[in-house]
Design a protein around this motif. Structure first.
Motif, mmCIF file in Angstrom:
data_model
loop_
_atom_site.group_PDB
_atom_site.id
_atom_site.type_symbol
_atom_site.label_atom_id
_atom_site.label_comp_id
_atom_site.label_asym_id
_atom_site.label_seq_id
_atom_site.Cartn_x
_atom_site.Cartn_y
_atom_site.Cartn_z
ATOM 1 N N LEU A 108 28.901 0.156 20.926
ATOM 2 C CA LEU A 108 29.803 -0.893 20.713
ATOM 3 C C LEU A 108 29.237 -2.074 20.067
ATOM 4 O O LEU A 108 28.041 -2.171 20.287
ATOM 5 N N GLY A 109 30.050 -3.037 19.723
ATOM 6 C CA GLY A 109 29.416 -4.420 19.464
ATOM 7 C C GLY A 109 29.214 -4.445 18.088
ATOM 8 O O GLY A 109 29.814 -4.027 17.056
ATOM 9 N N GLU A 110 27.947 -5.145 17.831
ATOM 10 C CA GLU A 110 27.524 -5.587 16.452
ATOM 11 C C GLU A 110 26.870 -4.646 15.727
ATOM 12 O O GLU A 110 25.800 -4.646 15.494
ATOM 13 N N TYR A 158 25.555 -1.518 24.013
ATOM 14 C CA TYR A 158 26.581 -2.659 23.602
ATOM 15 C C TYR A 158 25.484 -3.688 22.903
ATOM 16 O O TYR A 158 24.484 -4.168 23.600
ATOM 17 N N GLU A 197 25.147 -7.185 21.748
ATOM 18 C CA GLU A 197 26.019 -8.628 21.797
ATOM 19 C C GLU A 197 25.678 -9.434 20.543
ATOM 20 O O GLU A 197 24.647 -9.328 19.759
ATOM 21 N N PRO A 198 26.794 -10.141 20.118
ATOM 22 C CA PRO A 198 26.718 -10.898 18.853
ATOM 23 C C PRO A 198 25.661 -12.368 19.006
ATOM 24 O O PRO A 198 25.659 -12.910 20.343
ATOM 25 N N PRO A 215 30.931 1.103 14.972
ATOM 26 C CA PRO A 215 31.205 1.309 16.703
ATOM 27 C C PRO A 215 31.988 2.509 17.078
ATOM 28 O O PRO A 215 32.953 2.881 16.105
ATOM 29 N N GLY A 251 23.910 -8.983 14.921
ATOM 30 C CA GLY A 251 23.700 -8.303 16.224
ATOM 31 C C GLY A 251 22.324 -9.020 16.903
ATOM 32 O O GLY A 251 21.491 -9.122 16.177
#
Length: 268
Positions: free
Chosen positions: A157-159, A231, A233-234, A163, A189
């Motif tokens: 998931l995420g950047e 995951y 994170e941005p 995903p 990311g």
């Protein structure tokens, strides 16, 4: 002279604000490349990295079990299994898939035709395969047993570029393999702070890995377990990009205020 000086000061402040806004949306090249310290790492240190350990079977896993005997008909009977739905995508990134296999129940058991219930929870696929072979050997001569996870799933998931939840045909999967399936991280990311969430016997475990460092190879989370969640994170650049409209609005308001201040100073 005073009016011109005041006007220049406001213009300078506005330009400073624009430069800061642009600066906040830039991504540092130093944070993009993986394993930046790899040249400085001793080869012996990499050779001592944590080795892969086989995942163990848990309740709600789906196992693909195929038993081959000298009698083709008996093999067909033993291998009877219901179609069991499994959540998530596959390596082709489909929204959902149907996996055929034997569901491990809450007691950690699977039920095979003619053989009955066998407890496999807590075993590796190799150990479960040997156990089933011993059971089948009581009825058939020299059976050949093939067993693997049918729903070995990880979620990314995420950047990342794609995903999704991925069902994998292989038990030996690293975080790099999973990120590759997801199309790698986007430019936004945060590579130095990738979160992994793991369910270990009903308890949640968390780890953060730095893809910029070779220390990732020494982490017990480098190799993934079934149902792990990754995951990404941005970074601040993504946050700035998402707030572009607010930055633009703030810039317009600053310009209007500057014009009003200049107009008021001219009429003094």
């Amino acid at each position: 002279m005073i009016k011109i000086k005041f006007s220049n000061r406001n213009s300078l402040l506005f330009l400073l604000f624009v430069v800061m806004a642009l600066n906040s949306s830039c991504v540092s090249n130093k944070k993009i490349a993986y394993f930046q310290d790899i040249q400085d790492v001793n080869q012996a240190k990499l050779e001592n990295a944590i080795a892969f350990s086989e995942p163990v079977i848990q309740s709600d896993d789906i196992l693909s079990v195929n038993i081959f005997t000298l009698s083709p008909q008996s093999g067909v009977i033993i291998n009877q299994a219901a179609n069991t739905p499994a959540l998530g995508g596959n390596t082709n990134n489909s929204a959902s898939s149907q996996n055929t296999g034997f569901l491990v129940d809450k007691n950690g058991e699977i039920e095979l035709s003619l053989i009955g219930k066998i407890k496999v929870a807590g075993l590796t696929t190799y150990q479960a395969r040997e156990l089933i072979r011993d059971k089948v050997s009581q009825f058939y001569k020299e059976p050949n047993v093939q067993l693997r996870f049918s729903n070995f799933k990880v979620s990314v998931l995420g950047e990342v570029n794609t995903p999704s939840a991925y069902t994998l045909p292989n038990e030996k999967v690293s975080i790099l393999d999973a990120l590759s399936l997801a199309g790698d991280l986007t430019i936004y990311g945060k590579r130095e702070n990738v979160l992994i969430v793991r369910d270990n016997n009903g308890k949640k475990e968390f780890a953060r890995l730095n893809l910029n460092s070779s220390e990732i190879f020494n982490s017990p989370f480098y190799y993934l377990k079934q149902n792990d969640v990754i995951y990404v994170e941005p970074n601040k650049a993504r946050v700035s990009a998402n707030n572009a409209a607010q930055v633009q609005t703030l810039g317009i308001i600053t310009s209007i205020v500057s014009v009003l201040v200049l107009a008021i100073s001219l009429f003094k």
